[in-house]
Write a protein that holds these residues in place. Structure first.
Motif, PDB file in Angstrom:
ATOM      1  N   HIS A 104      33.021  40.588  44.565  1.00  0.00           N
ATOM      2  CA  HIS A 104      34.211  41.411  44.760  1.00  0.00           C
ATOM      3  C   HIS A 104      35.228  40.688  45.650  1.00  0.00           C
ATOM      4  O   HIS A 104      36.428  40.691  45.362  1.00  0.00           O
ATOM      5  CB  HIS A 104      33.842  42.770  45.360  1.00  0.00           C
ATOM      6  CG  HIS A 104      34.990  43.716  45.376  1.00  0.00           C
ATOM      7  ND1 HIS A 104      35.442  44.376  44.264  1.00  0.00           N
ATOM      8  CD2 HIS A 104      35.808  44.084  46.394  1.00  0.00           C
ATOM      9  CE1 HIS A 104      36.476  45.118  44.579  1.00  0.00           C
ATOM     10  NE2 HIS A 104      36.722  44.958  45.879  1.00  0.00           N
ATOM     11  N   LEU A 105      34.753  40.066  46.712  1.00  0.00           N
ATOM     12  CA  LEU A 105      35.641  39.322  47.602  1.00  0.00           C
ATOM     13  C   LEU A 105      36.354  38.200  46.843  1.00  0.00           C
ATOM     14  O   LEU A 105      37.557  37.978  47.020  1.00  0.00           O
ATOM     15  CB  LEU A 105      34.854  38.762  48.787  1.00  0.00           C
ATOM     16  CG  LEU A 105      35.652  37.976  49.823  1.00  0.00           C
ATOM     17  CD1 LEU A 105      36.736  38.838  50.475  1.00  0.00           C
ATOM     18  CD2 LEU A 105      34.702  37.415  50.880  1.00  0.00           C
ATOM     19  N   ALA A 106      35.621  37.505  45.981  1.00  0.00           N
ATOM     20  CA  ALA A 106      36.224  36.424  45.187  1.00  0.00           C
ATOM     21  C   ALA A 106      37.307  36.974  44.264  1.00  0.00           C
ATOM     22  O   ALA A 106      38.379  36.367  44.122  1.00  0.00           O
ATOM     23  CB  ALA A 106      35.146  35.694  44.382  1.00  0.00           C
ATOM     24  N   ARG A 107      37.055  38.139  43.644  1.00  0.00           N
ATOM     25  CA  ARG A 107      38.064  38.748  42.758  1.00  0.00           C
ATOM     26  C   ARG A 107      39.306  39.164  43.550  1.00  0.00           C
ATOM     27  O   ARG A 107      40.438  38.945  43.103  1.00  0.00           O
ATOM     28  CB  ARG A 107      37.474  39.928  42.008  1.00  0.00           C
ATOM     29  CG  ARG A 107      36.489  39.519  40.918  1.00  0.00           C
ATOM     30  CD  ARG A 107      36.057  40.691  40.041  1.00  0.00           C
ATOM     31  NE  ARG A 107      35.332  41.723  40.777  1.00  0.00           N
ATOM     32  CZ  ARG A 107      34.030  41.669  41.076  1.00  0.00           C
ATOM     33  NH1 ARG A 107      33.304  40.637  40.690  1.00  0.00           N
ATOM     34  NH2 ARG A 107      33.453  42.662  41.732  1.00  0.00           N
ATOM     35  N   VAL A 108      39.108  39.752  44.727  1.00  0.00           N
ATOM     36  CA  VAL A 108      40.250  40.156  45.559  1.00  0.00           C
ATOM     37  C   VAL A 108      41.026  38.921  46.012  1.00  0.00           C
ATOM     38  O   VAL A 108      42.266  38.904  45.991  1.00  0.00           O
ATOM     39  CB  VAL A 108      39.783  41.003  46.764  1.00  0.00           C
ATOM     40  CG1 VAL A 108      40.916  41.203  47.769  1.00  0.00           C
ATOM     41  CG2 VAL A 108      39.235  42.348  46.289  1.00  0.00           C
ATOM     42  N   ALA A 109      40.322  37.875  46.418  1.00  0.00           N
ATOM     43  CA  ALA A 109      40.989  36.650  46.856  1.00  0.00           C
ATOM     44  C   ALA A 109      41.792  36.034  45.721  1.00  0.00           C
ATOM     45  O   ALA A 109      42.931  35.611  45.922  1.00  0.00           O
ATOM     46  CB  ALA A 109      39.960  35.660  47.393  1.00  0.00           C
ATOM     47  N   GLU A 110      41.218  36.007  44.536  1.00  0.00           N
ATOM     48  CA  GLU A 110      41.943  35.427  43.402  1.00  0.00           C
ATOM     49  C   GLU A 110      43.166  36.267  43.056  1.00  0.00           C
ATOM     50  O   GLU A 110      44.250  35.733  42.803  1.00  0.00           O
ATOM     51  CB  GLU A 110      41.036  35.285  42.181  1.00  0.00           C
ATOM     52  CG  GLU A 110      41.745  34.586  41.037  1.00  0.00           C
ATOM     53  CD  GLU A 110      40.809  34.170  39.924  1.00  0.00           C
ATOM     54  OE1 GLU A 110      41.291  34.084  38.778  1.00  0.00           O
ATOM     55  OE2 GLU A 110      39.622  33.937  40.187  1.00  0.00           O
ATOM     56  N   ARG A 111      43.001  37.585  43.079  1.00  0.00           N
ATOM     57  CA  ARG A 111      44.117  38.477  42.768  1.00  0.00           C
ATOM     58  C   ARG A 111      45.230  38.326  43.812  1.00  0.00           C
ATOM     59  O   ARG A 111      46.405  38.341  43.487  1.00  0.00           O
ATOM     60  CB  ARG A 111      43.608  39.917  42.726  1.00  0.00           C
ATOM     61  CG  ARG A 111      44.670  40.941  42.379  1.00  0.00           C
ATOM     62  CD  ARG A 111      44.103  42.346  42.279  1.00  0.00           C
ATOM     63  NE  ARG A 111      43.639  42.799  43.591  1.00  0.00           N
ATOM     64  CZ  ARG A 111      42.480  43.403  43.818  1.00  0.00           C
ATOM     65  NH1 ARG A 111      41.641  43.626  42.844  1.00  0.00           N
ATOM     66  NH2 ARG A 111      42.146  43.796  45.027  1.00  0.00           N
ATOM     67  N   SER A 112      44.856  38.188  45.070  1.00  0.00           N
ATOM     68  CA  SER A 112      45.852  38.135  46.148  1.00  0.00           C
ATOM     69  C   SER A 112      46.371  36.730  46.423  1.00  0.00           C
ATOM     70  O   SER A 112      47.555  36.554  46.720  1.00  0.00           O
ATOM     71  CB  SER A 112      45.244  38.692  47.434  1.00  0.00           C
ATOM     72  OG  SER A 112      44.837  40.031  47.244  1.00  0.00           O
ATOM     73  N   LEU A 113      45.488  35.735  46.352  1.00  0.00           N
ATOM     74  CA  LEU A 113      45.852  34.371  46.733  1.00  0.00           C
ATOM     75  C   LEU A 113      46.048  33.442  45.551  1.00  0.00           C
ATOM     76  O   LEU A 113      46.435  32.294  45.721  1.00  0.00           O
ATOM     77  CB  LEU A 113      44.763  33.788  47.649  1.00  0.00           C
ATOM     78  CG  LEU A 113      44.454  34.599  48.908  1.00  0.00           C
ATOM     79  CD1 LEU A 113      43.258  34.016  49.641  1.00  0.00           C
ATOM     80  CD2 LEU A 113      45.676  34.689  49.807  1.00  0.00           C
ATOM     81  N   GLY A 114      45.737  33.911  44.348  1.00  0.00           N
ATOM     82  CA  GLY A 114      45.866  33.105  43.163  1.00  0.00           C
ATOM     83  C   GLY A 114      44.574  32.382  42.833  1.00  0.00           C
ATOM     84  O   GLY A 114      43.594  32.461  43.572  1.00  0.00           O
TER      85      GLY A 114
END
Length: 122
Positions: A104-114
């Motif tokens: 989940h953290l990886a998905r949020v990071a990708e969504r927010s940070l690219g």
């Protein structure tokens, strides 16, 4: 000295070992089990978030009757309680909480940070 300096800190590698130990301790000492116990464990988050709000109000002196009743170190400690409670609740829902959280953290990071955002955040 701030609140976090007053207590020994587990190494980040031991975070999930500590979460598992807390989960085990809570399960062994719970008053209510099954679905009711699960719901109560998740509801505990609301209590902890309320304590964050109380600490912020106290740190800012927003309540004229109480004045400055808390510090920003108190707010930090209450936020830590929210995180711990959330991780234990997640562990209650999934024996593989570490992988669930990491994904989940990886998905949020990708969504927010690219793309590759999680790697750049380290």
């Amino acid at each position: 000295m701030n609140a976090q300096d007053q207590h020994p800190q587990p190494a980040p590698d031991h975070l999930w070992d500590t979460v598992d130990a807390l989960w085990t301790w809570l399960d062994e000492n719970q008053t209510h089990g099954g679905r009711e116990g699960l719901l109560l464990r998740v509801l505990k988050l609301s209590e902890e978030v309320g304590e964050v709000a109380q600490a912020v109000i106290g740190a800012t002196g927003q309540n004229p009757r109480k004045g400055a009743s808390h510090t920003w170190d108190d707010v930090q400690a209450e936020l830590c309680d929210v995180v711990i409670t959330a991780l234990v609740a997640l562990r209650t829902l999934s024996p593989d909480a570490q992988a669930v959280f990491a994904g989940h953290l990886a998905r949020v990071a990708e969504r927010s940070l690219g793309p590759g955002g999680a790697a750049r955040a380290v």
